[in-house]
Design a protein around this motif. Sequence first.
Motif, PDB file in Angstrom:
ATOM      1  N   GLY A  65       0.804  -1.211   0.000  1.00  0.00           N
ATOM      2  CA  GLY A  65       0.000   0.000   0.000  1.00  0.00           C
ATOM      3  C   GLY A  65       0.833   1.254   0.000  1.00  0.00           C
ATOM      4  O   GLY A  65       2.055   1.248  -0.180  1.00  0.00           O
ATOM      5  N   ALA A  66       0.149   2.373   0.231  1.00  0.00           N
ATOM      6  CA  ALA A  66       0.783   3.687   0.179  1.00  0.00           C
ATOM      7  C   ALA A  66       1.402   4.046   1.529  1.00  0.00           C
ATOM      8  O   ALA A  66       0.993   3.551   2.585  1.00  0.00           O
ATOM      9  N   PHE A  67       2.394   4.929   1.463  1.00  0.00           N
ATOM     10  CA  PHE A  67       2.981   5.504   2.680  1.00  0.00           C
ATOM     11  C   PHE A  67       3.104   7.002   2.479  1.00  0.00           C
ATOM     12  O   PHE A  67       3.270   7.486   1.352  1.00  0.00           O
ATOM     13  N   ASP A  68       3.007   7.738   3.585  1.00  0.00           N
ATOM     14  CA  ASP A  68       3.021   9.202   3.530  1.00  0.00           C
ATOM     15  C   ASP A  68       3.589   9.720   4.841  1.00  0.00           C
ATOM     16  O   ASP A  68       2.921   9.671   5.873  1.00  0.00           O
ATOM     17  N   TYR A 109      12.992   3.166   5.412  1.00  0.00           N
ATOM     18  CA  TYR A 109      13.298   1.911   4.741  1.00  0.00           C
ATOM     19  C   TYR A 109      12.244   1.652   3.671  1.00  0.00           C
ATOM     20  O   TYR A 109      11.036   1.712   3.951  1.00  0.00           O
ATOM     21  N   LEU A 110      12.693   1.363   2.439  1.00  0.00           N
ATOM     22  CA  LEU A 110      11.793   1.066   1.334  1.00  0.00           C
ATOM     23  C   LEU A 110      12.151  -0.298   0.761  1.00  0.00           C
ATOM     24  O   LEU A 110      13.306  -0.525   0.357  1.00  0.00           O
ATOM     25  N   PRO A 111      11.194  -1.222   0.674  1.00  0.00           N
ATOM     26  CA  PRO A 111      11.476  -2.553   0.120  1.00  0.00           C
ATOM     27  C   PRO A 111      11.553  -2.525  -1.398  1.00  0.00           C
ATOM     28  O   PRO A 111      11.204  -1.512  -2.037  1.00  0.00           O
ATOM     29  N   PRO A 112      11.997  -3.622  -2.010  1.00  0.00           N
ATOM     30  CA  PRO A 112      12.066  -3.681  -3.483  1.00  0.00           C
ATOM     31  C   PRO A 112      10.717  -3.366  -4.125  1.00  0.00           C
ATOM     32  O   PRO A 112       9.659  -3.697  -3.586  1.00  0.00           O
ATOM     33  N   GLY A 113      10.781  -2.702  -5.273  1.00  0.00           N
ATOM     34  CA  GLY A 113       9.570  -2.342  -6.007  1.00  0.00           C
ATOM     35  C   GLY A 113       8.935  -1.038  -5.590  1.00  0.00           C
ATOM     36  O   GLY A 113       7.993  -0.571  -6.233  1.00  0.00           O
ATOM     37  N   LEU A 155       8.878  -7.445   3.786  1.00  0.00           N
ATOM     38  CA  LEU A 155       9.181  -6.307   4.652  1.00  0.00           C
ATOM     39  C   LEU A 155       8.487  -5.072   4.092  1.00  0.00           C
ATOM     40  O   LEU A 155       8.627  -4.745   2.917  1.00  0.00           O
ATOM     41  N   GLY A 156       7.748  -4.375   4.948  1.00  0.00           N
ATOM     42  CA  GLY A 156       7.032  -3.196   4.506  1.00  0.00           C
ATOM     43  C   GLY A 156       7.863  -1.940   4.636  1.00  0.00           C
ATOM     44  O   GLY A 156       8.885  -1.910   5.329  1.00  0.00           O
ATOM     45  N   PRO A 157       7.450  -0.863   3.969  1.00  0.00           N
ATOM     46  CA  PRO A 157       8.132   0.425   4.136  1.00  0.00           C
ATOM     47  C   PRO A 157       7.910   0.945   5.552  1.00  0.00           C
ATOM     48  O   PRO A 157       6.855   0.717   6.151  1.00  0.00           O
ATOM     49  N   ARG A 158       8.898   1.615   6.086  1.00  0.00           N
ATOM     50  CA  ARG A 158       8.743   2.142   7.446  1.00  0.00           C
ATOM     51  C   ARG A 158       9.610   3.375   7.639  1.00  0.00           C
ATOM     52  O   ARG A 158      10.697   3.494   7.055  1.00  0.00           O
TER      53      ARG A 158
END
Length: 269
Positions: free
Chosen positions: A66-69, A89-93, A119-122
């Motif tokens: 999903g989205a992150f902001d 942290y940003l995962p592949p893709g 692993l999700g973005p965080r």
Amino acid sequence: MSLLVKSNARGRTMVELGDGELQYVGFAAYRLGLGETLPVSAGGKELCLVLLSGRVSIKGEAPGQGAFDWDNIGDRQSVFEDKSPFAAYLPPGSQAQVVALSDVQIAVCAAPGSTTEALGPRLIKPDTMKRSVRGKGANTRYVCDILPDTAPAHSLLVVEVRTPSGHSSSYPPHKHDTDDLPHQSFLEETYYHQINPPQGFVFQRVYTDDRSIDQAMAVENSDLVVVPKGYHPVSVPYGYESYYLNVMAGPKRVWQFHNDPQHSWLLDL
């Protein structure tokens, strides 16, 4: 091949590691003015965005996550402030846009990622980062673990170090270029340097036991030093402070180093 990548005095890209120079580690550092944007595309890599200075908003999307902001993040104006940075942290893709809310310096650290680990973005907040003091006397330096091996990631390790005037750092010389756990791990590394005041310089040597690599470099503000293997100490001249951002990655996400036996007696002082 020279292991010193000189920085650009002008333009958005301060310094960048060329494609294919290292197998595991990728790195670039950028400067943005108020309102400027930096598009970020992870591709098959995992990324750690380190906000060196200034304030930004980071918005984007990661596949299946999903989205992150993350809006209006950042609270230091220089890497020499006694503060930990914000990072992401940003995962592949992942696809993201970094929007500068002030003058900004930001690093994009990259390493091979995995789509199977989910692993999700965080957002990595400053108060979650371990800060420590290493060494003693004129070997004292101040460390901030941004993305250590205790935090989730596939292969990427990120740490920043401030070294006072007249001190040595990454010293006694150590290396991590042999896949021989638990004694030593194989990790490539880059050193992104800043210096205060910025007209200064530091010295860094990269050398192997057999001297197949042996380069001593005068490193200026925003330069990058590439460490494919070997020992890599840093020396800071009197009157200047040193900052460097380390990015490490290899086949196993473990930092286990080996000191140069010729200089290990220094640990007994």
